[in-house]
Design a protein around this motif. Structure first.
Motif: not given
Ligand SMILES: N[C@@H](CCC(=O)N[C@@H](CS)C(=O)NCC(=O)O)C(=O)O
Length: 216
Positions: A121-136
């Motif tokens: 994904l491009a863009g910091e916000a979507p990247q962080k959202e995906l990372s947080d979702a994977m962690n959860a």
């Protein structure tokens, strides 16, 4: 002799530990950080199109990738009393296979997707959202695994298996041991027992060296 492409602390530790358990000599080539070094990725891509660890070169030159395939391959060649995989058809083997594949098919991909979300994904916000979702999601998956770990001492009960090596290694990764201690005590206790297996001591030291203490 086997050759293992590796990086201390990464998934190659799964194969490194099993090779050590079986007493198989191995040449280890540390490739570097695959997310930071284009050179490391290019070097590994010559033998593994996904540039992933573990990548194992068998003594006859064939390449094995996929940690579960490596686990089953090594067990096929081990003596029954040393095998890290229950080989006789039946309940113990079925249980082993179910949870081995659960680890590599459900939990491992949360790292593949979450380790470097800028790949997808491009863009910091979507990247962080995906990372947080994977962690959860990973935490949810670990709670499922914790629910099937009994009183031990090992995942399969009295028998030490490759599942214990996976738990010992993967609980070093995010969300890391303090989270496991607080949230999944069965897995944490199992990992501590895995840390203490004498045959694996050198592998754990190489892959997870204790933090240096400040001098003085
Ligand atoms: N399904 C593979 C997953 C291996 C994997 O994702 N390894 C990580 C290191 S812990 C890796 O090489 N990541 C680099 C990448 O995905 O590009 C297995 O079980 O061996």
């Amino acid at each position: 002799m086997h050759k293992l492409f590796a990086q201390p602390g990464w998934g190659s530790a799964l194969a490194e530990a099993q090779l050590a358990w079986y007493g198989l000599p191995v040449e280890i080539e540390d490739v570097g950080n695959l997310f930071k070094s284009a050179d490391a990725r290019a070097r590994l891509a010559k033998v593994n199109p996904l540039s992933q660890l573990p990548t194992l070169v068998l003594p006859d030159g064939r390449i094995m990738t996929e940690s579960a395939a490596i686990t089953l391959h090594l067990a096929d060649r081990a003596s029954a009393d040393r095998s890290l995989v229950p080989m006789s058809p039946g309940g113990e083997r079925d249980h082993f296979l179910r949870w081995l594949i659960f680890l590599v098919a459900n939990i491992y991909p949360t790292f593949t997707i979450g380790d470097d979300t800028s790949r997808w994904l491009a863009g910091e916000a979507p990247q962080k959202e995906l990372s947080d979702a994977m962690n959860a999601y990973r935490e949810r998956l670990w709670r499922v695994v914790d629910g099937v770990v009994g009183n031990g001492p090992w995942f399969l009960g009295v028998r030490f298996s490759a599942l214990d090596i996976y738990i010992t290694v993967m609980t070093r990764w995010t969300p890391r041991r303090a989270w496991f201690e607080a949230n999944t005590p069965g897995l944490h206790a199992l990992a501590l027992r895995g840390d203490a297996v004498p045959e694996l001591a050198a592998v754990w030291r190489r892959n997870f060296p204790p933090p240096a203490t400040a001098a003085g």
